[in-house]
Design a protein around this motif. Structure first.
Motif, short mmCIF file in Angstrom:
data_model
loop_
_atom_site.label_atom_id
_atom_site.label_comp_id
_atom_site.label_asym_id
_atom_site.label_seq_id
_atom_site.Cartn_x
_atom_site.Cartn_y
_atom_site.Cartn_z
N UNK A 1 7.36 -0.06 4.68
CA UNK A 1 6.30 -0.62 3.84
C UNK A 1 5.05 -0.87 4.67
N UNK A 2 3.92 -0.62 4.06
CA UNK A 2 2.63 -0.99 4.64
C UNK A 2 2.00 -1.98 3.70
N UNK A 3 1.68 -3.18 4.22
CA UNK A 3 1.21 -4.29 3.42
C UNK A 3 -0.19 -4.70 3.85
N UNK A 4 -1.04 -5.06 2.88
CA UNK A 4 -2.41 -5.45 3.20
C UNK A 4 -2.91 -6.45 2.17
N UNK B 1 20.02 8.91 9.58
CA UNK B 1 19.94 7.46 9.36
C UNK B 1 19.06 6.77 10.38
N UNK B 2 18.48 7.53 11.33
CA UNK B 2 17.73 6.93 12.43
C UNK B 2 16.23 6.97 12.14
N UNK B 3 15.68 5.81 11.83
CA UNK B 3 14.28 5.70 11.42
C UNK B 3 13.34 6.05 12.57
N UNK B 4 12.25 6.74 12.23
CA UNK B 4 11.16 7.09 13.16
C UNK B 4 11.60 8.03 14.27
N UNK C 1 0.83 -1.20 0.00
CA UNK C 1 0.00 0.00 0.00
C UNK C 1 0.86 1.26 0.00
N UNK C 2 1.94 1.24 0.79
CA UNK C 2 2.82 2.39 0.90
C UNK C 2 4.27 1.91 0.93
N UNK C 3 5.15 2.69 0.35
CA UNK C 3 6.59 2.46 0.41
C UNK C 3 7.25 3.81 0.60
N UNK C 4 7.48 4.17 1.85
CA UNK C 4 7.94 5.52 2.20
C UNK C 4 9.36 5.49 2.77
N UNK C 5 10.08 6.55 2.58
CA UNK C 5 11.42 6.69 3.14
C UNK C 5 11.31 7.04 4.62
N UNK C 6 11.82 6.17 5.49
CA UNK C 6 11.76 6.40 6.93
C UNK C 6 13.04 7.03 7.46
#
Length: 307
Positions: A20-23, A143-146, A8-13
């Protein structure tokens, strides 16, 4: 069992990190999971990789993962970073070898992409009314996600950027340890090994992304009895139980083949195991009730397995 999902989504974190958001294509519900769980992504023939779920278990129609692009990738992270919204991917049902246990206080320690399995644990700690603190280290802020999302937690978050102040000081992280608190950590092997050295006797829970380093120079031959069929196979030095059993035509499941994912976990009916995985806890190893047949061997001359 595997499930066919759509991206559904492939975003740069963060730098070199994609979220990735998968459904399901029809938006139907997905198998439930708990903090610490991971899924296998089937990215091609004989290319299966494990990634921690980093979303909210309360979101029942999508899974979220974040994957670091690594220069020494064997194909997994490159394949994930090539996925785009609308692409299909086959995944396993969630499995959890890093369960989140109840406590009044938690110390979370993350190194780099090791933040991923800790995110749902932090939400769970919040929901349970427990107190917690997070030490999050990385090479660079970018480089630190979220990191931006985590900043909302205020003083409970301790960010240590290596290029600014050096690596995480574990003595400082553990200085305020409260008796009974649980320590959860995920990150590069040097960080986890250093924590193990400092946390002897403490309730330390680790999630490793890489295989343990094992000296195989003294490996010897042993026998494996397959209880269901009554067959006895010989496992020589240099070959794993998994390889020998598969070569004999027995259908066994495997994924990482490095002792990190738990897919090949097999019940041990008799014998002593030389555990070489990074999945089982010390208590679980002590019982010798199960083993990861992709890497672990025998301490006795014979093992009897539920195969």
């Amino acid at each position: 069992m595997t499930i066919d999902l759509v991206v559904l989504e492939a975003d740069r974190a963060a730098d070199d990190v994609v979220a990735l958001r998968l459904a399901r294509p029809d938006g139907a519900g997905l198998p439930a999971w708990t903090p610490g769980a991971h899924i296998d992504l089937h990215l091609g023939e004989d290319l299966v990789r494990q990634y921690s779920l980093c979303g909210d278990p309360a979101e029942t129609t999508a899974y979220r993962i974040a994957v670091l692009a690594t220069p020494d990738s064997r194909g997994g992270s490159k394949a994930v970073h090539n996925l785009r919204p609308g692409d299909r991917v086959r995944v396993s049902e969630p499995r959890n070898h890093f369960p989140f246990e109840p406590a009044d206080h938690y110390v979370f320690v993350a190194g780099g992409i090791g933040i991923t399995p800790l995110l749902p644990m932090i939400k769970a700690a919040e929901a349970a009314g427990a107190t917690w603190e997070l030490a999050y280290g990385g090479r660079r802020r970018s480089s630190m996600a979220f990191l931006e999302t985590l900043q909302s937690y205020g003083p409970r978050l301790h960010v240590v950027v290596q290029e600014e102040v050096g690596p995480l000081d574990l003595n400082e992280v553990l200085a305020g340890y409260r008796p009974g608190a649980r320590i959860y950590a995920c990150g590069p092997e040097p960080l986890l090994a250093a924590l193990e050295e400092r946390c002897t006797g403490l309730p330390l829970h680790l999630e490793r992304f890489t295989a343990a380093t094992v000296d195989t120079s003294d490996d010897t031959e042993f026998e494996v009895v397959l209880d269901r069929s009554g067959r006895t196979l010989t496992v020589p030095p240099g070959r794993s139980i998994f390889e020998v059993v598969r070569a004999a035509g027995v259908n066994v499941l495997g994924s990482c083949l490095e002792g990190t994912c738990g897919t090949c976990e097999t019940e041990v009916l008799d014998g002593a195991v030389d555990h070489r995985d990074t999945v089982l806890t010390a208590d679980e190893r002590e019982t010798d009730e199960c083993m990861m047949i992709c890497v672990s061997r025998a301490r006795s001359t014979r093992l009897t397995l539920d195969l």
